[in-house]
Design a protein around this motif. Structure first.
Motif, short mmCIF file in Angstrom:
data_model
loop_
_atom_site.label_atom_id
_atom_site.label_comp_id
_atom_site.label_asym_id
_atom_site.label_seq_id
_atom_site.Cartn_x
_atom_site.Cartn_y
_atom_site.Cartn_z
N ARG A 531 0.66 -1.23 0.07
CA ARG A 531 0.14 0.04 -0.02
C ARG A 531 0.77 1.11 -0.10
N VAL A 532 1.95 1.24 0.82
CA VAL A 532 2.78 2.49 0.63
C VAL A 532 3.41 2.71 -0.71
N HIS A 533 3.96 1.63 -1.45
CA HIS A 533 4.47 1.74 -2.80
C HIS A 533 3.18 2.33 -3.77
N ARG A 534 2.04 1.58 -3.67
CA ARG A 534 0.86 1.96 -4.40
C ARG A 534 0.59 3.39 -4.20
N ASP A 535 0.18 4.00 -3.14
CA ASP A 535 -0.26 5.24 -2.68
C ASP A 535 0.72 6.25 -3.00
N LEU A 536 1.90 5.83 -3.03
CA LEU A 536 3.29 6.84 -2.93
C LEU A 536 3.17 7.19 -4.49
N HIS A 537 3.15 6.07 -5.43
CA HIS A 537 3.29 6.33 -6.78
C HIS A 537 1.98 7.20 -7.32
N HIS A 538 0.97 6.81 -6.77
CA HIS A 538 -0.28 7.68 -7.09
C HIS A 538 -0.16 9.08 -6.93
N HIS A 539 0.24 9.43 -5.92
CA HIS A 539 0.38 10.73 -5.29
C HIS A 539 1.62 11.40 -5.85
N ARG A 540 2.66 10.74 -6.02
CA ARG A 540 3.68 11.40 -6.97
C ARG A 540 3.35 11.58 -8.33
N GLU A 541 2.40 10.89 -8.90
CA GLU A 541 2.04 11.17 -10.37
C GLU A 541 1.24 12.53 -10.20
N HIS A 542 0.22 12.67 -9.30
CA HIS A 542 -0.76 13.65 -9.26
C HIS A 542 0.22 15.02 -9.09
N LEU A 543 1.07 15.00 -8.06
CA LEU A 543 2.02 16.28 -8.06
C LEU A 543 2.77 16.41 -9.14
N GLY A 544 2.95 15.38 -9.79
CA GLY A 544 4.26 15.75 -10.97
C GLY A 544 3.60 16.25 -12.21
N ALA A 545 2.27 16.31 -12.31
CA ALA A 545 1.28 17.05 -13.27
C ALA A 545 1.07 18.48 -12.90
N HIS A 546 1.67 18.99 -11.77
CA HIS A 546 1.21 20.47 -11.37
C HIS A 546 2.37 21.05 -10.77
N LEU A 547 3.70 20.55 -11.24
CA LEU A 547 4.88 21.31 -10.80
C LEU A 547 4.85 22.88 -10.79
N GLY A 548 4.26 23.46 -11.88
CA GLY A 548 4.21 24.77 -12.11
C GLY A 548 3.23 25.62 -11.01
N GLU A 549 2.14 25.03 -10.73
CA GLU A 549 1.15 25.58 -9.61
C GLU A 549 1.81 25.31 -8.21
N LEU A 550 2.35 24.42 -8.00
CA LEU A 550 3.06 24.26 -6.82
C LEU A 550 4.13 25.07 -6.63
N ALA A 551 4.95 25.32 -7.65
CA ALA A 551 6.07 26.40 -7.34
C ALA A 551 5.57 27.62 -7.26
N ALA A 552 4.45 28.16 -7.89
CA ALA A 552 3.89 29.42 -7.82
C ALA A 552 3.18 29.63 -6.56
N GLY A 553 2.98 28.66 -5.90
CA GLY A 553 2.33 28.87 -4.63
C GLY A 553 3.33 29.57 -3.49
N PHE A 554 4.55 29.47 -4.00
CA PHE A 554 5.60 30.06 -3.17
C PHE A 554 5.63 31.64 -3.16
N ASP A 555 4.90 32.23 -4.18
CA ASP A 555 4.71 33.46 -4.27
C ASP A 555 6.22 34.19 -4.49
N ILE A 556 7.05 33.80 -5.23
CA ILE A 556 8.39 34.25 -5.43
C ILE A 556 8.51 34.96 -6.81
N ALA A 557 8.61 36.22 -6.76
CA ALA A 557 8.78 37.10 -7.95
C ALA A 557 10.34 36.60 -8.77
#
Length: 595
Positions: A531-557
């Motif tokens: 379950r650790v491997h399965r869930d980790l893979h799933h959530h990594r894939e989710h975040l990997g599709a949103h790298l730009g938004e996650l970095a933009a959340g830091f509010d750095i000019a």
């Protein structure tokens, strides 16, 4: 341009609701124009800090005392200095927390102290803590001696042997006045009254105070500062220089204190707690900056003109892990700063929080920034892309105001009986299974400690290493809990899902890293491991599709950096830097040097 609700929610998770204050401070620090330098000597870089400090104080209202007395403000100043002012950050906590903070908390409002505080208030003099000795920090066993002279009405400071020489305080710069808070063993009428801080000028425009010998130490490999080796030989400090609050004073009947001798040092340095929290927040901010420029670069670079760097599995995996860890530690840092801002003055619990948070945030930031440096290849090795300077300041944070492993050791020893008291306000009653697993490890190690079974902590050498394991487990549980809690309050659905996935990645990677502990203690049967491997893979894939938004959340000019990795087009940045045309016509050999 309309705001993006997903990015707005992510920014709220990171920065809280004080967006206006963050933007005000960000503009001030970015406006200083500080940046990594090329071709300057170490002393020249170290000498930049005082002017940057004075400019910051002036731009934020003109009073360093007012900044120091506002815990949220000076924490935010340290965070944005970590991002945009690499030469300013190293002197900030020494000035605001350890000098002004010590006088405010422990001073007696005498004319002498008010005079020195006025100089600190404008930055006319830079505040420095002189605590560490060549023989070690030594705590209540420090060797520097302050002998009371009732006739003269003050203390004579002496260094009895090389182990007592003060080591590393930044007072070597001959051009900058410095005011020191010096910790020393107070001797009154032959009695040892414990280690207490004393306030005095150590360097003025006319030079060193009589009774001081100072040698500039060799250069560090990072974060230039005017570090010194210091010998006291009858340095005089007036009676009003004693910083003992209402509990340690020189009165008509001599020295008086309501605190046991061995406890006086620890009572006096309680102000270190806020400084540690500020350094922790700065480390997390540096990690956010490193990820912002690295993600920006990874989303445009196509090695060989083919696959985007961000789409390569080895890069995306590492960026996802780094983003999740940085979100978790950043949110925890902000939450603990909020706790400290509302805690009673001198609350010992704040000290424990700081001993847990500073190591976790500093170690995590260091690992994240090394990932940014390594995944960005040759670009990351150049100071013009800032990453090296963020790494350097994080190295300083790991050591400053308490070496981080020692802080975890102390925290583990303090909390093993009552670690449940270290719960974040408004923690949800029901937490995800992977966050509960982190809590199970913490409880298991603490239970073993209480029955004197340190082997439960894992492969430990002694009680100190077991205490470190317990403190690390507590810190990781708190970070995962803080991020999950932020997900439950996010207003945007997409942001909520990203924060949930970031919590999962952070917690599951900690479980994966501690896998042998869970297996050895019967908490990792094959079905749980799967379950650790399965869930980790799933959530990594989710975040990997949103790298730009996650970095933009830091509010750095990013434009403030004027760096190739932060540019919209890194190739054009280099072209403009070189001044060469896109399709050059070679007419003759050229060998130019650029600053």
């Amino acid at each position: 341009m309309p705001s993006d609700p997903t990015v707005d929610s992510l920014r709220t998770a990171i920065l809280g609701t004080e967006t206006f204050l963050h933007h005000r401070v960000r503009a001030v620090i970015a406006g200083l124009g500080d940046r990594p330098s090329t071709g300057l000597t170490y002393p020249t870089e170290a000498s930049m800090a005082p002017d940057l400090l004075r400019a910051t104080i002036a731009a934020l209202g003109g009073s360093a005392v007012a900044i120091a007395n506002d815990p949220r403000l000076h924490g935010i100043v340290c965070e944005w200095a970590a991002v945009f002012a690499p030469h300013l950050l190293p002197v900030l906590t020494g000035h605001l927390d350890l000098s002004i903070g010590a006088v405010t908390a422990l001073g007696n409002s005498s004319a002498y102290q008010r005079e020195l505080l006025t100089e600190l208030d404008t930055g006319a003099a830079v505040g420095v803590l002189l605590l560490t000795e060549l023989g070690g920090t030594n705590g209540a066993d420090q060797q520097t001696i302050a002998t009371w002279d009732s006739t003269r009405g003050g203390f004579w400071l002496d260094s009895p042997d090389p182990a007592s020489w003060k080591f590393m305080p930044n007072i070597a710069d001959t051009t900058t006045p410095k005011i020191g808070v010096i910790t020393a063993r107070v001797i009154v009428d032959g009695r040892d009254e414990g280690v207490l801080p004393l306030l005095t000028r150590v360097r003025t425009q006319q030079g060193l105070q009589p009774g001081l010998s100072v040698l500039a130490l060799p250069d560090k490999g990072w974060a230039p500062m005017d570090h010194a080796l210091i010998l006291f030989d009858q340095l005089f400090v007036p009676a009003d220089g004693l910083l003992g609050g209402t509990w340690a004073q020189i009165g008509a009947d001599g020295f008086e204190s309501t605190v046991p001798v061995r406890a006086r040092f620890h009572r006096a340095i309680a102000t270190l707690g806020q400084g540690r929290l500020d350094l922790a927040g700065a480390a997390a901010a540096g990690a956010r900056a490193g990820l912002a420029v690295t993600v920006n670069y990874a989303l445009q670079r196509r090695p060989g003109g083919r696959t985007l760097m961000a789409d390569r599995g080895m890069v995306r995996r590492d960026l996802v892990s780094a983003l999740a860890a940085t979100y978790a530690t950043s949110v925890l840092g902000r939450r603990v700063q909020d706790i400290a801002a509302t805690a009673p003055t001198g609350d010992p619990v704040v000290g424990v929080w700081s001993m847990l948070v500073k190591p976790l945030l500093a170690y995590t930031a260091h690992e994240v920034l090394l990932t940014c440096r390594q995944r960005s290849g040759a670009q990351g090795s150049l100071r013009t892309n800032w990453i090296q300077d963020w790494i350097g300041n994080t190295e300083g944070t790991i050591t400053a105001e308490g070496e981080s492993q020692l802080l975890w050791k102390q925290a583990g020893q303090l909390t093993f009986r009552d670690f449940a008291a270290l719960a974040l306000p408004r923690t949800p009653r029901i937490l995800p299974w992977y966050v509960r697993m982190l809590g199970d490890r913490e409880k298991g190690i603490a239970a073993g400690w209480r029955r004197d079974d340190i082997a439960v902590a894992g492969i430990t050498i002694d009680r100190d290493t077991a205490a470190i394991e317990l403190a690390a487990a507590t810190s990781e549980r708190l970070a995962a809990t803080a991020l999950w809690q932020a997900s439950t309050t996010a207003e945007d659905d997409i942001a909520r899902g990203l924060l949930e996935s970031a919590t999962a990645v952070y917690a599951l990677e900690r479980i994966l890293c501690r896998g042998t502990w869970f297996a050895a203690n019967g908490r990792m049967p094959p079905r749980v491991a799967q379950r650790v491997h399965r869930d980790l893979h799933h959530h990594r894939e989710h975040l990997g599709a949103h790298l730009g938004e996650l970095a933009a959340g830091f509010d750095i000019a990013l434009d403030v950096f004027d760096a190739p990795m932060a540019a919209p087009d890194y190739l054009r940045w280099w072209q403009e830097w070189a001044g060469w045309p896109s399709t050059p016509t070679i007419t003759s050999a050229s060998d130019e040097a650029k600053p």
